[in-house]
Design an enzyme around this catalytic site. Structure first.
Site, mmCIF file in Angstrom:
data_model
loop_
_atom_site.group_PDB
_atom_site.id
_atom_site.type_symbol
_atom_site.label_atom_id
_atom_site.label_comp_id
_atom_site.label_asym_id
_atom_site.label_seq_id
_atom_site.Cartn_x
_atom_site.Cartn_y
_atom_site.Cartn_z
ATOM 1 N N CYS A 87 8.478 -41.408 -13.453
ATOM 2 C CA CYS A 87 9.774 -42.044 -13.692
ATOM 3 C C CYS A 87 10.884 -41.264 -12.963
ATOM 4 O O CYS A 87 10.962 -41.320 -11.748
ATOM 5 C CB CYS A 87 10.059 -42.214 -15.175
ATOM 6 S SG CYS A 87 11.378 -43.424 -15.498
ATOM 7 N N HIS A 177 5.413 -45.016 -17.290
ATOM 8 C CA HIS A 177 5.231 -43.828 -18.128
ATOM 9 C C HIS A 177 3.824 -43.780 -18.713
ATOM 10 O O HIS A 177 3.595 -44.233 -19.846
ATOM 11 C CB HIS A 177 6.237 -43.848 -19.287
ATOM 12 C CG HIS A 177 7.629 -43.495 -18.904
ATOM 13 N ND1 HIS A 177 8.060 -42.200 -18.741
ATOM 14 C CD2 HIS A 177 8.701 -44.282 -18.659
ATOM 15 C CE1 HIS A 177 9.344 -42.197 -18.412
ATOM 16 N NE2 HIS A 177 9.754 -43.448 -18.355
ATOM 17 N N GLU A 179 2.454 -41.255 -19.862
ATOM 18 C CA GLU A 179 2.401 -40.160 -20.831
ATOM 19 C C GLU A 179 2.852 -40.546 -22.235
ATOM 20 O O GLU A 179 2.654 -39.768 -23.175
ATOM 21 C CB GLU A 179 3.258 -38.977 -20.329
ATOM 22 C CG GLU A 179 4.746 -39.059 -20.614
ATOM 23 C CD GLU A 179 5.540 -39.970 -19.688
ATOM 24 O OE1 GLU A 179 6.772 -39.858 -19.674
ATOM 25 O OE2 GLU A 179 4.918 -40.795 -18.987
#
Length: 242
Positions: A87, A177, A179
């Site tokens: 990002c 994202h 994560e």
């Protein structure tokens, strides 16, 4: 054990799942928090560099650690240090190498979006294991609107918004994202609650969808973390990335 320098930009934007998966794949992580006054280490002392997301703009020169970080990213590109930006981290790589990052004219990207892999992604050593239908969590206002010279598009939305790119032989960026889970997203949603209410965004529906897709997202993105760990140190032991 291969060492990864992780650059974090805010308390609420940790390495989270990607950090867990990299440790599972045999990597050690050292997290630098320059926003908290910690020094920015020289990535040359590590086996890889991971730059995380955050609320800042990649083009905001007033952020004190961005200029030295961008210089480190240019050095990483030149030396071939395995580098992954997520990002904001992806946007910082693009900006550092001569690309452009701007507010997305189509508006904020939120929630689960399908990843539009290109043919290039199927042949890329990082994305080949995941270059099939899958969704990823998006939560961003800005996007890379111009790639640096020599970069390759690995994924984009139907509208042409960049989702993933290879910036060099061993340097990648992801706008999405991999994560995060719903728990990671909740503070982000709270920070934007008022703006989302005004726009009619149903935050609970977004978070519930991400929570319901937890297993799907793990199956989708854990292999990417293992693929990057293999690039970082192909000799390191693995416990499996599928």
């Amino acid at each position: 054990m291969p060492s990864v320098l992780v650059v974090q930009h805010e308390d609420e934007c940790p390495p989270a799942l990607v950090g867990d998966w990299l440790r599972e794949a045999g990597c050690s992580l050292e997290v630098a928090r320059p926003y908290a006054g910690e020094p920015l280490p020289d990535p040359a002392g590590y086996d890889a560099l991971l730059v995380l997301g955050g609320p800042q703009s990649a083009e905001d020169d007033s952020v004190p650690w961005f200029a030295p970080l961008k210089e480190r990213l240019r050095e990483a590109r030149e030396t071939g240090l395995p580098t992954l930006g997520i990002c904001l981290g992806h946007q910082l790589v693009a900006s550092a190498l001569g690309g452009r990052v701007e507010r997305n004219p189509r508006g904020q990207q939120l929630g689960l979006l399908e990843v539009g892999w290109t043919r290039e992604a199927a042949a890329d050593e990082l994305t080949a294991p995941v270059a099939s239908w899958r969704r990823g969590v998006h939560w961003n206002d800005d996007v890379v609107t111009r790639l640096p010279d020599g970069a390759a598009v690995l994924a984009e939305t139907p509208a042409g918004e960049l989702q993933a790119a290879r910036f060099g032989p061993r340097m990648w960026g992801l706008q999405l994202h991999p994560e995060v889970d719903a728990q990671t997203l909740r503070p982000w949603a709270e920070d934007e609650r008022e703006a989302h209410v005004l726009r009619g965004v149903d935050q609970e529906a977004l978070l519930s969808a991400v929570e319901a897709a937890a297993d799907e997202l793990t199956q989708a993105w854990r292999p990417l973390a293992f693929a990057w760990a293999e690039i970082v140190a192909p000799w390191a032991p693995r416990s499996g990335g599928a």
